[in-house]
Design a protein around this motif. Structure first.
Motif, mmCIF file in Angstrom:
data_model
loop_
_atom_site.group_PDB
_atom_site.id
_atom_site.type_symbol
_atom_site.label_atom_id
_atom_site.label_comp_id
_atom_site.label_asym_id
_atom_site.label_seq_id
_atom_site.Cartn_x
_atom_site.Cartn_y
_atom_site.Cartn_z
ATOM 1 N N ARG A 52 -56.385 -2.925 -54.050
ATOM 2 C CA ARG A 52 -56.950 -3.358 -52.767
ATOM 3 C C ARG A 52 -55.869 -4.031 -51.917
ATOM 4 O O ARG A 52 -55.752 -3.776 -50.720
ATOM 5 C CB ARG A 52 -58.121 -4.306 -53.022
ATOM 6 N N GLN A 86 -53.523 -1.476 -50.468
ATOM 7 C CA GLN A 86 -54.051 -0.765 -49.309
ATOM 8 C C GLN A 86 -53.674 -1.484 -48.013
ATOM 9 O O GLN A 86 -53.251 -0.854 -47.038
ATOM 10 C CB GLN A 86 -55.568 -0.649 -49.416
ATOM 11 N N TRP A 87 -53.815 -2.801 -48.005
ATOM 12 C CA TRP A 87 -53.461 -3.563 -46.806
ATOM 13 C C TRP A 87 -51.961 -3.548 -46.549
ATOM 14 O O TRP A 87 -51.521 -3.439 -45.403
ATOM 15 C CB TRP A 87 -53.948 -5.005 -46.926
ATOM 16 N N ALA A 125 -51.169 -0.112 -45.097
ATOM 17 C CA ALA A 125 -51.776 0.145 -43.794
ATOM 18 C C ALA A 125 -51.198 -0.745 -42.698
ATOM 19 O O ALA A 125 -51.020 -0.301 -41.554
ATOM 20 C CB ALA A 125 -53.285 -0.052 -43.874
ATOM 21 N N LEU A 155 -52.253 4.001 -56.103
ATOM 22 C CA LEU A 155 -53.449 3.162 -56.201
ATOM 23 C C LEU A 155 -54.169 3.518 -57.491
ATOM 24 O O LEU A 155 -54.520 4.688 -57.709
ATOM 25 C CB LEU A 155 -54.376 3.393 -55.008
ATOM 26 N N PRO A 205 -62.130 1.227 -51.946
ATOM 27 C CA PRO A 205 -61.902 0.787 -50.573
ATOM 28 C C PRO A 205 -62.635 -0.499 -50.222
ATOM 29 O O PRO A 205 -62.338 -1.132 -49.205
ATOM 30 C CB PRO A 205 -62.429 1.960 -49.740
ATOM 31 N N LEU A 228 -57.606 2.549 -43.888
ATOM 32 C CA LEU A 228 -57.022 3.552 -44.782
ATOM 33 C C LEU A 228 -56.383 4.732 -44.052
ATOM 34 O O LEU A 228 -55.316 5.212 -44.468
ATOM 35 C CB LEU A 228 -58.069 4.044 -45.780
ATOM 36 N N ILE A 255 -52.568 4.562 -43.294
ATOM 37 C CA ILE A 255 -51.535 4.633 -44.324
ATOM 38 C C ILE A 255 -50.721 5.902 -44.113
ATOM 39 O O ILE A 255 -51.272 7.003 -44.028
ATOM 40 C CB ILE A 255 -52.163 4.610 -45.725
ATOM 41 N N THR A 304 -49.440 9.235 -51.039
ATOM 42 C CA THR A 304 -50.241 8.369 -51.908
ATOM 43 C C THR A 304 -50.773 9.150 -53.103
ATOM 44 O O THR A 304 -51.247 10.276 -52.966
ATOM 45 C CB THR A 304 -51.418 7.762 -51.112
ATOM 46 N N LEU A 321 -61.267 7.308 -51.687
ATOM 47 C CA LEU A 321 -59.942 6.898 -51.220
ATOM 48 C C LEU A 321 -59.107 8.101 -50.833
ATOM 49 O O LEU A 321 -58.434 8.100 -49.791
ATOM 50 C CB LEU A 321 -59.238 6.103 -52.318
ATOM 51 N N ILE A 363 -57.388 8.646 -47.064
ATOM 52 C CA ILE A 363 -55.960 8.400 -46.887
ATOM 53 C C ILE A 363 -55.247 9.732 -46.659
ATOM 54 O O ILE A 363 -55.337 10.637 -47.502
ATOM 55 C CB ILE A 363 -55.360 7.706 -48.126
#
Length: 270
Positions: free
Chosen positions: A107, A110-111, A114, A125, A130, A204, A207, A211, A230, A234
């Motif tokens: 998680r 992800q930030w 992004a 990941l 999400p 998402l 990104i 990935t 996800l 993405i």
């Protein structure tokens, strides 16, 4: 074998919180992010698998390990943890890195990917979601088991969610994925709130890093139905599901998972 270097250091976050971080090995940087309420020892069992080609960087989240454990009125957040990752990268002079986050670390990752797309070369990941209303949540009986008041029951439930009985029989532990025993109660609550409040659904699609999304197909802590969610959200995402594995697929399927990650990270760069 590469010349393995060990570096332990601290750096201040944007708000002055001291963050402990650890560097191992040589090669292209790879940041490894642990699960909720865990410190860098989450990765001890598999960390060396990445050192043939990568220098690994871990950190103790605020509230864990050797990092400060501040009380915050609003608690902690996965966005805040992501900013802490960037503070560590800045302190180490790393402009661009590969990033592998599992569970709550996924998680946070992800930030990072992004909000700071120029800093991430490739993203992995694992066993994550999400968050928010689009996520597939763990069953109610799992949530109840994790807060059981019976002595030892919650830890046993968590261990069972992490590993299959057959794997536990062959690997009796101790396990580094069951939480940081030195965390004060306010920090544990802060981590729980951070993970529960995570919702990166709208972020998402921003990104840009290639990935890879990984999951064990027997994961009841973070259900594997989150993997296709996800991957569909993405851009340029691929997936790998590990049959028979629970939440800690990266240990139980160590050889396959490690090879999948390294093959992906060492693929042709864009």
């Amino acid at each position: 074998m590469p010349d393995i270097h060990h570096l332990e250091d601290t750096t201040p976050a944007a708000d002055g919180t001291t963050l402990a971080h650890q560097t191992r090995g040589t090669g292209h940087p790879l940041v490894l992010l642990a699960g909720q309420a865990n410190n860098h020892h989450w990765w001890d069992a598999v960390r060396d698998d990445f050192h043939p080609t990568h220098r690994t960087i871990t950190l103790d989240y605020r509230g864990t390990g050797a990092s400060d454990k501040p009380e915050a009125q609003e608690g902690y957040s996965t966005r805040q943890f992501a900013d802490d990752v960037i503070a560590v990268l800045d302190a180490l002079g790393i402009e661009r890195t590969d990033l592998y986050g599992t569970s709550m670390g996924g998680r946070v990752a992800q930030w990072v990917a992004a909000r700071y797309p120029d800093r991430i070369r490739r993203l992995v990941l694992g066993c994550t979601s999400p968050g928010g209303p689009h996520a597939v949540e763990r069953p109610a009986e799992v949530r109840r088991a994790l807060v059981s008041p019976e002595p030892g029951a919650a830890e046993e439930a968590l261990t069972d969610l992490m590993y299959t009985p057959a794997w536990r029989a062959a690997h009796p532990g101790p396990y580094g994925t069951l939480g940081d025993p030195g965390m004060p109660p306010h920090a544990r609550r802060g981590h729980l709130r951070a993970s529960n409040r995570h919702d990166a659904w709208d972020a998402l699609p921003h990104i840009t890093a290639p990935t890879l999304v990984l999951h064990g197909d027997q994961d009841r802590l973070t259900p594997p139905d989150n993997l296709p969610l996800l991957a569909a959200r993405i851009p340029d995402a691929t997936t790998r599901l590990f049959p028979g594995a629970r939440h800690a697929y990266f240990e139980e399927c160590r050889t396959e998972a490690g090879e999948a990650v390294l093959d992906f990270l060492n693929g042709a760069s864009r």
